[in-house]
Design a protein around this motif. Structure first.
Motif, short mmCIF file in Angstrom:
data_model
loop_
_atom_site.label_atom_id
_atom_site.label_comp_id
_atom_site.label_asym_id
_atom_site.label_seq_id
_atom_site.Cartn_x
_atom_site.Cartn_y
_atom_site.Cartn_z
N ARG A 34 0.94 -1.53 -0.38
CA ARG A 34 -0.34 0.12 -0.12
C ARG A 34 1.54 0.65 0.15
O ARG A 34 1.88 1.41 0.95
CB ARG A 34 -0.82 0.24 1.36
N GLU A 35 1.23 1.91 -1.13
CA GLU A 35 2.23 2.98 -1.18
C GLU A 35 1.67 4.38 -1.62
O GLU A 35 0.44 4.32 -1.68
CB GLU A 35 3.07 2.42 -2.67
N ARG A 36 2.24 4.98 -1.23
CA ARG A 36 1.74 6.28 -0.88
C ARG A 36 2.92 7.30 -1.51
O ARG A 36 3.98 6.88 -1.06
CB ARG A 36 1.88 6.90 0.44
N ARG A 37 2.78 7.77 -2.49
CA ARG A 37 3.98 8.38 -3.15
C ARG A 37 3.86 10.14 -3.66
O ARG A 37 2.74 10.79 -4.27
CB ARG A 37 3.83 8.05 -4.72
N TRP A 38 4.97 10.82 -3.83
CA TRP A 38 4.44 11.66 -3.89
C TRP A 38 6.09 12.72 -4.90
O TRP A 38 7.46 11.75 -4.49
CB TRP A 38 4.86 12.92 -2.28
N LEU A 39 5.77 13.48 -5.69
CA LEU A 39 6.97 14.03 -6.34
C LEU A 39 7.89 15.37 -5.64
O LEU A 39 6.74 16.11 -4.24
CB LEU A 39 6.38 15.80 -7.80
N VAL A 40 8.83 14.66 -4.97
CA VAL A 40 9.29 15.93 -4.31
C VAL A 40 10.46 16.70 -4.82
O VAL A 40 11.62 16.63 -5.62
CB VAL A 40 10.55 15.20 -3.08
N ARG A 41 10.91 17.86 -3.73
CA ARG A 41 11.66 18.93 -4.30
C ARG A 41 12.81 18.42 -4.56
O ARG A 41 14.04 19.38 -5.37
CB ARG A 41 11.04 20.13 -3.86
N ARG A 42 13.43 18.15 -3.33
CA ARG A 42 14.91 17.30 -3.20
C ARG A 42 14.76 15.90 -2.98
O ARG A 42 13.99 15.87 -1.32
CB ARG A 42 15.84 17.90 -2.38
N ILE A 43 15.93 15.39 -2.35
CA ILE A 43 16.42 14.39 -1.88
C ILE A 43 17.20 14.95 0.02
O ILE A 43 17.34 15.45 -0.04
CB ILE A 43 17.26 13.52 -2.00
N PRO A 44 15.85 14.02 0.85
CA PRO A 44 15.81 14.38 2.38
C PRO A 44 17.43 14.24 2.72
O PRO A 44 18.08 13.04 2.10
CB PRO A 44 15.25 13.74 2.95
N GLU A 45 17.69 14.98 3.61
CA GLU A 45 19.15 14.78 4.23
C GLU A 45 19.43 13.63 4.96
O GLU A 45 17.39 12.04 5.47
CB GLU A 45 19.35 15.73 5.32
N GLY A 46 19.84 12.34 5.23
CA GLY A 46 19.79 10.89 5.99
C GLY A 46 19.71 10.14 5.52
O GLY A 46 19.52 8.87 5.84
N VAL A 47 20.54 9.74 4.03
CA VAL A 47 20.33 8.77 3.43
C VAL A 47 21.37 7.64 3.77
O VAL A 47 22.54 8.15 3.88
CB VAL A 47 20.80 9.51 1.64
N SER A 48 20.43 6.73 3.48
CA SER A 48 21.92 5.75 4.54
C SER A 48 21.79 4.50 4.03
O SER A 48 22.84 4.11 3.23
CB SER A 48 20.78 4.89 5.73
N SER A 49 21.24 4.45 2.32
CA SER A 49 21.66 3.99 1.31
C SER A 49 21.49 3.79 -0.46
O SER A 49 20.72 4.77 -0.36
CB SER A 49 21.84 2.03 1.52
N THR A 50 22.70 3.83 -1.10
CA THR A 50 21.86 4.16 -2.02
C THR A 50 22.09 2.85 -3.71
O THR A 50 23.09 2.05 -3.71
CB THR A 50 22.58 5.69 -2.75
N LYS A 51 21.08 2.97 -4.45
CA LYS A 51 21.41 1.54 -5.52
C LYS A 51 20.97 1.90 -6.29
O LYS A 51 19.79 3.01 -6.87
CB LYS A 51 20.21 0.45 -5.03
N ASP A 52 21.38 1.14 -7.42
CA ASP A 52 20.66 1.78 -9.12
C ASP A 52 20.24 0.18 -9.38
O ASP A 52 20.12 -0.54 -9.34
CB ASP A 52 21.91 1.79 -10.00
N ILE A 53 18.73 0.81 -10.33
CA ILE A 53 17.85 -0.60 -10.19
C ILE A 53 17.20 0.22 -11.75
O ILE A 53 16.92 1.32 -12.65
CB ILE A 53 16.50 -0.28 -9.60
N VAL A 54 17.23 -1.19 -12.34
CA VAL A 54 16.98 -0.84 -14.48
C VAL A 54 15.81 -2.05 -14.28
O VAL A 54 15.85 -2.90 -13.59
CB VAL A 54 17.59 -1.45 -15.02
N ASP A 55 14.47 -0.98 -14.48
CA ASP A 55 13.44 -2.25 -14.92
C ASP A 55 12.73 -2.46 -15.82
O ASP A 55 13.58 -1.18 -16.73
CB ASP A 55 12.26 -2.00 -14.06
#
Length: 155
Positions: A12-33
């Protein structure tokens, strides 16, 4: 035709367009769908920062009229299975996913090739949380079909 959800996980996902990536990123991954043409199937390749690659075949079945509630089933693929299925005609979506663990929430922000940022919270079976104030929301796209992965994928 009725579909069994015996092995599915409900999102049950809620999604929003946001202005910027918030502080506190714990990890990043690249995805190809890869959205397989004419089906509800998606091939996903995830590359973790440490070089680990995970490949899977997924199916999403909608549980309501809009895209916000779906049942997801995944199978993990080895290299040979991936090679066979990746040859199928598909539309492709590339994104970088930023994971933010903050204030007891997990928020993911997908950074698309065109620069758009889509934040997502999966509430699972829990009641919806308030939108965190640190998530600089431009607008809610939870029910907007044009912001689903399948709609954003390119031929």
């Amino acid at each position: 035709m009725s579909v069994s959800l015996k092995y599915a996980v409900v999102e049950r996902e809620r999604r929003w367009l946001v202005r910027r990536i918030p502080e506190g990123v714990s990890s990043t991954k690249d995805i190809v769908d890869r959205y397989v043409t004419g089906t509800r199937l998606r091939l996903r390749e995830v590359r973790e920062a440490d070089g680990t690659v995970v490949r899977k075949l997924g199916q999403k079945v909608r549980l309501s009229d809009g895209p916000a509630e779906v049942a997801c089933t995944n199978l993990y693929l080895d290299d040979a299975e991936w090679a066979v299925l990746a040859a199928l005609p598909s539309r492709v979506l590339r994104k970088r996913r930023h994971m933010i663990h903050r204030d007891g929430l997990l928020v993911v922000v997908d950074e698309h090739e065109d620069g758009s940022l889509v934040a997502e919270i999966d509430d699972g079976d829990q009641p919806a949380h308030e939108i965190p104030g640190w998530l600089e929301v431009v607008r809610d796209v939870s029910e907007d079909e044009s912001w689903t992965g399948a709609s954003l994928a390119k031929s």
